[in-house]
Structure formats: C-alpha cells, structure tokens
Design an enzyme around this catalytic site. Structure first.
Site, PDB file in Angstrom:
ATOM      1  N   GLU A  33       0.884  -1.163   0.000  1.00 46.32           N
ATOM      2  CA  GLU A  33       0.000   0.000   0.000  1.00 46.32           C
ATOM      3  C   GLU A  33       0.921   1.211   0.000  1.00 46.32           C
ATOM      4  O   GLU A  33       1.836   1.273   0.819  1.00 46.32           O
ATOM      5  CB  GLU A  33      -0.873   0.015   1.254  1.00 46.32           C
ATOM      6  CG  GLU A  33      -1.844   1.187   1.246  1.00 46.32           C
ATOM      7  CD  GLU A  33      -2.599   1.384   2.564  1.00 46.32           C
ATOM      8  OE1 GLU A  33      -2.249   0.741   3.560  1.00 46.32           O
ATOM      9  OE2 GLU A  33      -3.533   2.201   2.569  1.00 46.32           O
ATOM     10  N   ARG A 257       5.674 -13.518   9.113  1.00 44.98           N
ATOM     11  CA  ARG A 257       6.522 -12.356   8.858  1.00 44.98           C
ATOM     12  C   ARG A 257       7.810 -12.494   9.666  1.00 44.98           C
ATOM     13  O   ARG A 257       7.869 -13.131  10.705  1.00 44.98           O
ATOM     14  CB  ARG A 257       5.797 -11.076   9.244  1.00 44.98           C
ATOM     15  CG  ARG A 257       5.374 -10.987  10.708  1.00 44.98           C
ATOM     16  CD  ARG A 257       5.216  -9.556  11.177  1.00 44.98           C
ATOM     17  NE  ARG A 257       4.918  -8.643  10.108  1.00 44.98           N
ATOM     18  CZ  ARG A 257       3.714  -8.139   9.864  1.00 44.98           C
ATOM     19  NH1 ARG A 257       2.707  -8.463  10.615  1.00 44.98           N
ATOM     20  NH2 ARG A 257       3.527  -7.301   8.874  1.00 44.98           N
ATOM     21  N   LYS A 267       4.894  -0.109  11.223  1.00 41.81           N
ATOM     22  CA  LYS A 267       4.865   1.220  10.628  1.00 41.81           C
ATOM     23  C   LYS A 267       4.585   2.280  11.698  1.00 41.81           C
ATOM     24  O   LYS A 267       5.176   3.356  11.702  1.00 41.81           O
ATOM     25  CB  LYS A 267       3.780   1.242   9.553  1.00 41.81           C
ATOM     26  CG  LYS A 267       3.842   2.427   8.629  1.00 41.81           C
ATOM     27  CD  LYS A 267       2.879   2.248   7.472  1.00 41.81           C
ATOM     28  CE  LYS A 267       3.330   1.187   6.498  1.00 41.81           C
ATOM     29  NZ  LYS A 267       2.372   0.929   5.432  1.00 41.81           N
TER      30      LYS A 267
END
Length: 552
Positions: A33, A257, A267
């Site tokens: 994104e 992950r 983030k």
RNA sequence: UGAGCUAUGGUGUAACGGUAGCACUGCAGAUUUUGAUUCUGCCUGUUAAGGUUCGAAUCCUUAUAGCUCAACCA
C-alpha cells in the site's frame, strides 16, 4: 551426486501445482500500500515473490494496493519503486488496484444481482454492535433483504455521490452467525469523498481490502498470492468472492513475517521514531527501512543472501540481527576497497626517517587479485590510533608500547623509543625509530612482530566525518518488553567522529563504493550529507576478537 | 473465555514413518603484514504425557505455551 536442496512449504505447493499441470508457469505479486516506506519485512516479501517466479519460470507484478485515498500518496509510490528496484527485483507490470475500480464496481454489481450483496444504511457503530462476538452470533441488518433492484439503484446512487461519507455501505450477504467474524456480511465498499492520488475525484466510493485484493489477483491471473499469517482468516472471504464471481481462482498462501532483534518493524512504531526525532528520518541509517539500510551501506546481494539463509515458514520468529550482519560482512569482504583511516590520532615521529617523503603501495583488496593498488604517502610524521598505544599494556597486547615494535601496514616496522606527554600527563606524541630494511614486501630485517597497525601520514591526508552506528535498541525485542518500546531506545546508537584522518585515496570516494577501513569496519559515503565534505557511515564493524577478549 | 495458526540446539531452518542435518552465534585451535579473512575441531535440540507402529520430530489424542481475529485500515 546432485545435492537435494530442500524446499520450503510454498515451493512444495508450487512444485505440486506444476507437476499436476494446474499451471504452466506461475504469477506472483508484491502488493504494497503506498502509504509509507518499505522495511526489511517488505524486503523478505520481495525476495520471496520475485525469487519464486524467477525460480519457476513466471513473473511478478508490482501492484500498489491503493484503495484508501486518504492515506496514500504518490510520493510513497516513487520511494517504493526505488527500493524495489534497488533490491534488484524486476517486475513485469506496474499495476494499481485503482486501475481496476471500474471492473471492481462491475463485480459488485454482479454480486448484487446474484443476491450476494446489499446496501446497508447502518452506521459504523451499529454495524459493529450487530456483529456479535467470538461467542455470540451477530444479527441481521434491517436492510439485509432489500430487493436486487433497490440495491442496484442505491449502489449506483452511492457511486453518483448522492450520499455523504458513512451514510451507506455495500456489504456482502453471507451469514451473520458465521464462525469466522470476517464472514459476517463484511463491507465491500465505503463512501469516501476524497481525492485519490491516481483517480483524482472520479470516485467517491472505494472498495475495501477484502473486495479489492483477491479480485485484483484474479484479474492479473496471479497463481500464488503470498501474504503474511494475519491474513489467514481472510482466506475464506478471499475464496468466497472468487467463487461467487466465478473468476480466475487465485489462491492465497500465508507465511510468518520476519522479525529482527534489536529493532521494531511496525509502521506505527517506526513513524513514532521519526516524528519524535529519535532518528534522523525514514532513511536514518539506524532504521530498518530499505532506504535506511541502503544509506548505511548494506547491499542488495547481502539482503538476498540473508533471505535465502533465513528461509520461510509459518512459525513465529525473531531472527538474530547478527545473521544479517554476517551476510553483509561476507559480501563486503569480497568487494570493499581497503583504506586506512585514523579516528583518534596519536602523532608518531620517526626520528631516524630523514629522507624525502615516499609513496608506498597497498593492495586495494586482498580478496580480489585484479583489485589493483593505490599509493600511500609515508613520511616522518604519522598518525596512529590512540587506542593502539598503551604505556602499561596488559598481557596479550599486540600493539605499541614503550620499547615495543609493531608493523605499520604496507610500510615498515617501528619501535617506540620515547613517550611525550603534556602537562596533564596525556600522551601527545610517540618518538619512534623505523627499520628501513623491513619495508613491506621487501622485508629482510628478520624481525617478527605480533601487531600490525593502520596509520595515516600526518602531512598528506584528507579529513572526513565518520558516523558509527550501534543498535537502535538496548533489548532484543523492544515490542515485547514492559511499558513503552521507546523506553528501550539505545541512547548511544550514534557516535560521530567529526574529524577523522584518511589516506588521500579516499578523496576520490564515489557514492556506490564500499570500503573497509582497516581494522575499523565497513564504510560507505553518506548519500545525504556528503557534499563539500566527506561523510562516511559505518555499515557494520569487523569481528573483534580483541575487544571480546578484553571484556572477559 | 469461541475459532484459527504454530511448536526441532541460544537463533533461523531441514529431515515428508527409517542415521535429527545445515547455517549463524558461542567456545577452542591453526594460518595471517587487518586481533579481519581463511581453515580445523567442539558445545548445544525434537514443548509434555499418552497412543498407533517392527520403528515416531513426523500420524492420532490430550495438555501446555505463543501468535492471530470483532477498523467504513491494509
């Protein structure tokens, strides 16, 4: 005998699909994104997706998942492309979920016609309240049974901008008592009167992730849609939309992950570090962002190697950052130009050196036969490292001390005869003698020394700023500690040597050069602050057996 | 306390019912004009308890632990 390389679970799935003739070749995608900067976690996803398509003969698309106009910006698109490119990944197509807005709209219409979607007037709060819980079923919206015609009209009105944000949504009509909460009539479209970075003001309704991602995969004929474990519950919905729409069946597979010690990856947390000025910006060399690591001097090859060594699986993990450091040292050792730089100078005067200054030769890289040589000015006055001299050395100290001898790398063996101190007792100068017949490569002196020091001419050198980075956090896993992760920030993660003395060859350093400052570590030019002066970032130190020995 | 995912040395990952291997780290040593590199060797492991089987890290059961899920984010 051919060595059997073991496969990870995704490769096994792919090989099975290929063997069964399900696909002739594979298509993967990397779908960021565009709302922030890429970090190491993304780098592993990039290596995975691009690596897989390369290995099995297919291709990978770079697709921007830009379905939320309020968070996304073109600036991020550019930085992401730069980062992906830098990692060496070559995408087949540069695509955007927003390219499919019209197609997605038609998909939604199809579902409405089939009775699989409806327009709801409930507010966000009401929808949440009727969702039920893990133990309680949800309840149907009063608008759940609107006619197809009415839904079609209402949805068209939504698109036409007749409603304000939040006034209406389009929901999938599945089952409000479904075991999987995501299947309880999930939202497909919401109204957002916002400017989109690519479609501008064309749309005021935007598809949700769940109604955009799988469909985009399908449109692109992505065969293996790989994402992280938190999307496991979404798979059921992913498959449901594809099944009801009867479109190309892409399949989603999930892996765990990667987490790294001594850093944070979310983030939100990275953003805090930047905004609260704990670091210099998103590309601060201490950040786990790709731009930060690039600035620090890491190489794409090292990342690739790291990804290969770490592998891929489905369990939680916390990878020792030492492995990444190993990978980067291993690569840099092969390619880095050797240079000598003194960070904390101690003057050495060679009292019996009474001829003209001379130039000595030093190999650029002992690991590279074709690496060539560079010239090193040698003279009566030199600098060595303060820490390479001790007046009262401990056992096993191989460096200089009164009466001791060492070799100056690429040059001569010297003996320390006299220590000069200032009024405060600080050592300010060493007076030494050198052995002319001990010249590097032509040594006939027969003298054996234990230590070899780096040095720089005191009269012919270039000054530079050197930035030494330590780990950003004091603990392995800041996120799992008590309290705020910021409490564990290492206050000494940056040491700046404002004036280091470097050999003249460094005057011509170029931005993509990699250096090993002998006995100091690997360095590269800072890509931001090197302008009228030289600024070097330490990528990673050398292994330090002596430092370890001292700590004992 | 509903569902799902996961569990192999300090770390990461293999072994797909048949010898628990590899890498990083750590330790010890050799070589070395970088206390680097290189080379040798060593330490350390199947979450637990049952079951199936000639044989289980692998299959089954139960337990335990960790992670994920109720954004008009992705």
């Amino acid at each position: 005998m051919a060595e059997e390389k073991s496969l990870n679970f995704i490769e096994e799935i792919i090989e099975e699909d290929l063997r069964a003739g399900k696909y002739k070749s594979i298509v993967t995608r990397f779908p960021p994104e565009p709302n922030g900067y890429l970090h190491i976690g993304h780098a592993t996803a990039i290596c995975l997706n691009f690596g897989l398509s390369k290995k099995y003969g297919g291709y990978t698309n770079l697709r921007f998942d830009d379905t939320n106009p309020v968070t996304e910006e073109t600036e991020y698109v550019d930085s992401i492309k730069e980062d992906v490119k830098w990692l060496g990944a070559e995408w087949k197509n540069e695509l955007y979920a927003s390219d499919y807005f019209e197609q997605l709209y038609q998909f939604a219409v199809t579902l409405i016609k089939k009775g699989y979607a409806y327009v709801d007037d409930l507010t966000a709060e009401e929808i949440a309240a009727t969702k039920g819980s893990h133990t309680e079923p949800g309840s149907d919206s009063p608008h759940r049974n609107r006619s197809v015609e009415e839904n079609l009209q209402l949805f068209a009105d939504m698109r036409a901008g007749r409603y304000a944000d939040g006034e209406k949504v389009l929901r999938a009509r599945i089952d409000m008592a479904h075991q999987n909460l995501l299947m309880r009539d999930p939202l497909m479209y919401r109204i957002r009167h916002a400017h989109h970075h690519r479609t501008g003001d064309t749309w005021c309704i935007y598809p949700m992730y769940d109604f955009a991602h799988g469909q985009s995969d399908s449109i692109e004929h992505v065969t293996h849609s790989i994402c992280t474990l938190e999307f496991v519950p979404h798979r059921e919905l992913y498959d449901w939309f594809i099944e009801k729409l009867e479109i190309f069946p892409s399949h989603q597979y999930e892996f765990a992950r990667r987490n790294l010690t001594y850093t944070v990856m979310s983030k939100r947390k990275l953003k805090q570090l930047v905004e609260e000025k704990h670091v210099d910006g998103w590309d601060d060399p201490r950040m786990p962002t790709i731009s930060g690591m690039r600035r620090r001097g890491y190489t794409p090859e090292a990342f690739q190697d790291f990804c290969d060594r770490v592998g891929i699986a489905k369990r939680e993990n916390l990878i020792d950052v030492g492995l990444l450091e190993f990978c980067v040292r291993e690569h840099l050792n092969k390619i880095a130009l050797r240079r000598m730089v003194v960070f904390d100078p101690l003057k050495v005067v060679i009292t019996n050196y009474d001829r003209e200054n001379e130039f000595l030769e030093g190999e650029n890289n002992p690991e590279d036969e074709d690496g060539g040589m560079r010239e090193l000015p040698f003279g009566r006055e030199l600098y060595i490292e303060q820490e390479d001299f001790m007046e009262n050395p401990p056992k096993k100290f191989f460096r200089l001390f009164p009466g001791g001898m060492v070799r100056l790398k690429f040059a001569y063996i010297i003996r320390c005869d006299e220590v000069v101190k200032d009024d405060s007792g600080k050592v300010t100068e060493l007076r030494c003698t050198y052995f002319p017949e001990s010249r590097s490569g032509h040594d006939t002196s027969g003298i054996q020394v234990k230590g070899t020091l780096h040095w720089v001419s005191a009269t012919n050198n270039v000054t530079a700023e050197v930035r030494l980075y330590e780990r950003l956090f004091k603990v392995e896993d800041p996120s799992s500690e008590e309290g705020d992760f910021k409490d564990y920030i290492n206050p000494d993660s940056l040491h700046t040597v404002t004036t280091a003395y470097a050999e003249p060859a460094l005057r011509n350093a170029r931005m993509d050069d990699r250096f090993q400052f002998l006995r100091k570590g690997y360095f590269t030019l800072d890509n931001k602050d090197t302008y009228h002066r030289l600024v070097f970032n330490r990528t990673v130190g050398l292994k330090d057996a002596w430092g370890k020995e001292q700590k004992k």
